[in-house]
Design an enzyme around this catalytic site. Structure first.
Site, PDB file in Angstrom:
ATOM      1  N   HIS A 175      -6.143  -7.154  -0.426  1.00  0.00           N
ATOM      2  CA  HIS A 175      -6.292  -6.497  -0.594  1.00  0.00           C
ATOM      3  C   HIS A 175      -5.873  -5.363  -1.957  1.00  0.00           C
ATOM      4  O   HIS A 175      -4.562  -5.955  -2.207  1.00  0.00           O
ATOM      5  CB  HIS A 175      -5.827  -5.424   0.390  1.00  0.00           C
ATOM      6  CG  HIS A 175      -6.640  -5.747   1.337  1.00  0.00           C
ATOM      7  ND1 HIS A 175      -5.728  -5.990   2.399  1.00  0.00           N
ATOM      8  CD2 HIS A 175      -7.785  -4.905   2.679  1.00  0.00           C
ATOM      9  CE1 HIS A 175      -6.181  -6.646   3.749  1.00  0.00           C
ATOM     10  NE2 HIS A 175      -7.945  -5.825   3.819  1.00  0.00           N
ATOM     11  N   ASP A 203      -2.259 -10.799  -1.692  1.00  0.00           N
ATOM     12  CA  ASP A 203      -3.169 -10.274  -0.893  1.00  0.00           C
ATOM     13  C   ASP A 203      -4.106 -10.061  -1.437  1.00  0.00           C
ATOM     14  O   ASP A 203      -4.961 -10.144  -2.548  1.00  0.00           O
ATOM     15  CB  ASP A 203      -1.889  -8.743  -0.667  1.00  0.00           C
ATOM     16  CG  ASP A 203      -2.661  -8.646   0.744  1.00  0.00           C
ATOM     17  OD1 ASP A 203      -1.955  -8.924   1.854  1.00  0.00           O
ATOM     18  OD2 ASP A 203      -3.511  -7.766   0.897  1.00  0.00           O
ATOM     19  N   ASP A 214      -3.863 -12.860   3.532  1.00  0.00           N
ATOM     20  CA  ASP A 214      -5.206 -12.744   4.870  1.00  0.00           C
ATOM     21  C   ASP A 214      -7.022 -12.614   3.846  1.00  0.00           C
ATOM     22  O   ASP A 214      -7.370 -12.439   4.502  1.00  0.00           O
ATOM     23  CB  ASP A 214      -5.022 -10.894   5.213  1.00  0.00           C
ATOM     24  CG  ASP A 214      -4.842 -10.029   3.839  1.00  0.00           C
ATOM     25  OD1 ASP A 214      -4.067 -10.484   2.708  1.00  0.00           O
ATOM     26  OD2 ASP A 214      -4.339  -8.524   4.241  1.00  0.00           O
ATOM     27  N   HIS A 239       0.859  -0.979   0.102  1.00  0.00           N
ATOM     28  CA  HIS A 239       0.179   0.246   0.185  1.00  0.00           C
ATOM     29  C   HIS A 239       1.108   1.458  -0.153  1.00  0.00           C
ATOM     30  O   HIS A 239       0.436   2.398   0.134  1.00  0.00           O
ATOM     31  CB  HIS A 239      -0.959   0.209   1.263  1.00  0.00           C
ATOM     32  CG  HIS A 239      -1.961  -1.761   1.685  1.00  0.00           C
ATOM     33  ND1 HIS A 239      -3.070  -1.574  -0.064  1.00  0.00           N
ATOM     34  CD2 HIS A 239      -2.282  -1.877   1.975  1.00  0.00           C
ATOM     35  CE1 HIS A 239      -3.515  -2.219   0.473  1.00  0.00           C
ATOM     36  NE2 HIS A 239      -3.459  -2.827   1.347  1.00  0.00           N
TER      37      HIS A 239
HETATM   38 ZN   LIG Z   1      -4.305  -6.970   3.380  1.00  0.00          ZN
END
Ligand SMILES: [Zn+2]
Length: 310
Positions: free
Chosen positions: A167, A165, A246, A128
């Site tokens: 996200h 991931d 995750d 991120h």
């Molecule tokens: Zn994540």
């Protein structure tokens, strides 16, 4: 051949408050599980060096790098927040520098053929972190820094980044968008944090926005259709992984229904791609994964497949 397992003590000292899910215990859980699974003897441990300013500056604005240096607190028990869920304690700057340095060392080790693959057990995670911002638990973009190091310092022409991931890796996308030396394949729950990625147009990015409750069968079908043919066409000389776990069914940070075997499957596919195109060279960097037991099991499966014994 043994797998390079790269970490640094500072990665266990970076802490963002007592109840923050991105916590040092994640690294202890990984270590415990690798010992319990009998994989420890197949790892060669390395302490990550700190990334240099020049290495960071391939991915980040120099003013941002300086801001992080200036923001790092000097005293114990002080937190400096750089966004709503990302903080620096006294050890965070060192952890962030060594996390980025781990990705660089991983690239150096696989390029020197001392190992075919490396796993970077690092925190803070990175995907991120954009050119001029840290967010979502991330400070420097470890995987982008590793990819740009492979291109600039080792003269590679084609590097793939695979981000599984749950996200969207918005920071990685921002940094490498339009750089056709890099093919970024990213899968993520959508709509979900950070909200981006569904309408990406850059020709070097293949995003897979997937709905909540995506299970292994749906995930495999999407990857087989959207990623694997493009990756074979691209023929990467090195593959980096943003390895976030995750999306596991037990992980309540998000809402995918993936299991250890699904992470084993994607890792096996990546390993086979690497056998076909990149002399088996893979560097995997830890991103998310917040339920300690599930994280440990997923990493054990991931590393088993990276080694290639399974
Ligand atoms: Zn994540």
């Amino acid at each position: 051949m043994n797998l390079a397992f790269i970490s640094h003590p500072s990665c266990r000292e970076h802490r963002m408050g007592a109840h923050h899910p991105e916590c040092p215990e994640r690294l202890y859980a990984i270590q415990d599980r690798l010992i319990a699974a009998g994989l420890e003897m197949l790892l060669t441990h390395y302490d990550a060096p700190a990334a240099s300013i020049e290495q960071l500056a391939r991915a980040h604005d120099r003013a941002y790098i300086q801001m992080i240096h200036d923001a790092a607190p000097q005293a114990e028990d002080v937190l400096t927040w750089i966004d709503g869920d990302t903080a620096l304690n006294k050890h965070s700057l060192a952890a962030a520098l060594h996390a980025a340095g781990a990705a660089i060392l991983g690239v150096d080790l696989v390029m020197s053929e001392r190992h075919h693959a490396a796993f970077c057990a690092i925190r803070p995670p990175g995907h991120h972190a954009g050119r001029a911002k840290g967010s979502g638990f991330c400070i420097f973009n470890n995987v982008a820094i590793g990819a740009l190091h492979a291109l600039d310092a080792h003269g590679l022409e084609r590097v793939a980044i695979i981000d599984f991931d749950v996200h969207h890796g918005d920071g990685t996308e921002e940094i490498i968008s339009g750089d056709e030396r890099i093919l970024l394949c990213s899968s993520f729950q959508h709509p979900f944090y950070p909200g981006s990625g569904a309408d990406t147009q850059a020709p070097n990015i293949i995003n897979l926005p997937l709905p909540r409750l995506t299970d292994g069968a749906a995930y495999k079908a999407a990857v087989e259709t959207a990623w694997l043919p493009r990756l074979d066409d691209f023929a990467p000389q090195l593959i980096l992984i943003s390895a976030g776990f995750d999306g596991h069914i037990e992980d309540d940070m998000a809402h995918f229904n993936l299991r250890e075997a699904d992470y084993g499957w994607i890792t096996r596919e990546i390993h086979q791609l690497a056998r076909r195109h990149s002399q088996e060279r893979v560097v995997s960097c830890l991103e998310g994964g917040y339920v300690l037991s599930a994280l440990g099991r997923c990493i054990s499966t991931h590393i088993d497949e990276l080694i290639g014994h399974a």
